[in-house]
Motif scaffolding. Structure first.
Motif, PDB file in Angstrom:
ATOM      1  N   VAL A   1      44.447  -1.921  20.991  1.00  6.88           N
ATOM      2  CA  VAL A   1      44.801  -0.527  20.706  1.00  6.88           C
ATOM      3  C   VAL A   1      44.874  -0.287  19.204  1.00  6.88           C
ATOM      4  CG1 VAL A   1      46.652   1.194  20.871  1.00  6.88           C
ATOM      5  CG2 VAL A   1      45.993  -0.137  22.885  1.00  6.88           C
TER       6      VAL A   1
ATOM      7  N   CYS B   1      42.824   2.206  16.745  1.00  4.35           N
ATOM      8  CA  CYS B   1      43.528   3.189  15.926  1.00  4.35           C
ATOM      9  C   CYS B   1      43.140   3.066  14.453  1.00  4.35           C
ATOM     10  CB  CYS B   1      45.041   3.027  16.091  1.00  4.35           C
ATOM     11  SG  CYS B   1      45.676   3.583  17.695  1.00  4.35           S
TER      12      CYS B   1
ATOM     13  N   ARG C   1      46.763  14.082  19.173  1.00  7.97           N
ATOM     14  CA  ARG C   1      46.092  12.792  19.322  1.00  7.97           C
ATOM     15  C   ARG C   1      45.979  12.064  17.987  1.00  7.97           C
ATOM     16  NH1 ARG C   1      41.962   9.420  19.501  1.00  7.97           N
ATOM     17  NH2 ARG C   1      41.509   8.308  21.451  1.00  7.97           N
TER      18      ARG C   1
ATOM     19  N   VAL D   1      47.632   8.388  16.924  1.00  9.94           N
ATOM     20  CA  VAL D   1      46.971   7.246  16.268  1.00  9.94           C
ATOM     21  C   VAL D   1      47.852   6.709  15.144  1.00  9.94           C
ATOM     22  CG1 VAL D   1      45.034   6.616  14.769  1.00  9.94           C
ATOM     23  CG2 VAL D   1      44.616   7.899  16.877  1.00  9.94           C
TER      24      VAL D   1
ATOM     25  N   ILE E   1      46.486   5.330  24.192  1.00  5.46           N
ATOM     26  CA  ILE E   1      46.558   6.321  23.116  1.00  5.46           C
ATOM     27  C   ILE E   1      46.948   7.687  23.686  1.00  5.46           C
ATOM     28  CG2 ILE E   1      45.242   7.540  21.341  1.00  5.46           C
ATOM     29  CD1 ILE E   1      43.591   5.003  20.951  1.00  5.46           C
TER      30      ILE E   1
ATOM     31  N   GLU F   1      50.636   7.900  24.282  1.00  2.00           N
ATOM     32  CA  GLU F   1      51.351   8.154  23.024  1.00  2.00           C
ATOM     33  C   GLU F   1      51.181   9.607  22.611  1.00  2.00           C
ATOM     34  OE1 GLU F   1      53.799   7.434  19.775  1.00  2.00           O
ATOM     35  OE2 GLU F   1      53.470   6.296  21.624  1.00  2.00           O
ATOM     36  N   ARG F   2      49.993  10.171  22.853  1.00  2.00           N
ATOM     37  CA  ARG F   2      49.760  11.578  22.535  1.00  2.00           C
ATOM     38  C   ARG F   2      50.751  12.473  23.283  1.00  2.00           C
ATOM     39  NH1 ARG F   2      48.242  15.729  24.969  1.00  2.00           N
ATOM     40  NH2 ARG F   2      47.728  14.555  26.868  1.00  2.00           N
TER      41      ARG F   2
END
Length: 227
Positions: free
Chosen positions: A24, A28, A179, A183, A209, A212-213
């Motif tokens: 990940v 990123c 988004r 990152v 990701i 997390e967004r």
């Protein structure tokens, strides 16, 4: 005949969460460079964590000072009421030190603060909650030429250069999407909840990701006022 090949869309399980995180973060870092035109600097993560710790300590100290002030205001009011004195009378009492005089003068000049000190608990606006809050506070609008905590020259120590709001004829401020902030948040140490089922199912980097967004989207809705 040989053994049939498994379908190409079957995902391999991750050996552990660390392996997933490594993949990940690699993704990123690639996206970070596409967004800002500069490689990711690990000093950004350290700077953000150091600043969050500093703000937390500052907030705790300010709360204590505010509580001390509330007690002092209460004592001054009680003293003046018992003796039928005004703040000016208290200031004129024999033996007053310059420090004591300054306190009473400050209370007179900032009358609205006296009421707050008596009745309100201390509340400092703008203290971000956790890493995600700091990322939103510092990276939501940022000039790619002066990224927070990132040096313009790799050989130099990282320096803080934050542009929170657009302004000026040469402004190049970027307004990051949820988004894009996700990152940065992952690179700065945030991590959504991942369980063993996810690992066994071979959860994709894109899904991590996106999780997390969603956290960033929610944090933006409930963030405190800016400092």
């Amino acid at each position: 005949m040989g053994k049939p090949r498994p379908p190409s869309n079957v995902k391999k399980p991750w050996p552990d969460e660390a392996a997933l995180e490594k993949a990940v973060l690699a993704k990123c870092e690639t996206e970070f460079e596409k967004i800002f035109g500069r490689p990711w600097d690990p000093a950004c993560k350290k700077g953000l964590h150091d600043d969050h710790k500093r703000l937390f300590v500052q907030d705790q100290e300010a709360r204590k000072l505010w509580e001390d002030l509330r007690r002092i205001v209460g004592k001054i009011e009680g003293f003046a009421k018992r003796w039928g004195l005004s703040p000016a009378d208290v200031m004129a009492l024999p033996g007053n030190t310059p420090r004591g005089v300054s306190l009473v003068m400050w209370l007179e000049e900032h009358g609205s603060h006296v009421g707050r000190a008596k009745d309100d608990a201390y509340e400092m606006p703008g203290i971000p909650e956790g890493v995600r809050g700091m990322v939103i506070q510092l990276w939501e609008r940022v000039d790619p030429r002066f990224l927070p905590y990132q040096s313009t020259k790799p050989e130099q120590a990282s320096t803080v250069g934050v542009t929170l709001f657009p302004g000026g004829p040469d402004d190049q401020t970027l307004e990051l999407s949820d988004r894009e902030l996700a990152v940065v948040s992952l690179l700065c140490g945030s991590w959504p909840k991942i369980n063993q089922v996810d690992l066994d199912a071979g959860i994709s980097v894109a899904i991590v990701i996106d999780r997390e967004r969603k956290h960033i989207e929610n944090a933006r809705k409930h963030r405190p006022a800016r400092l």
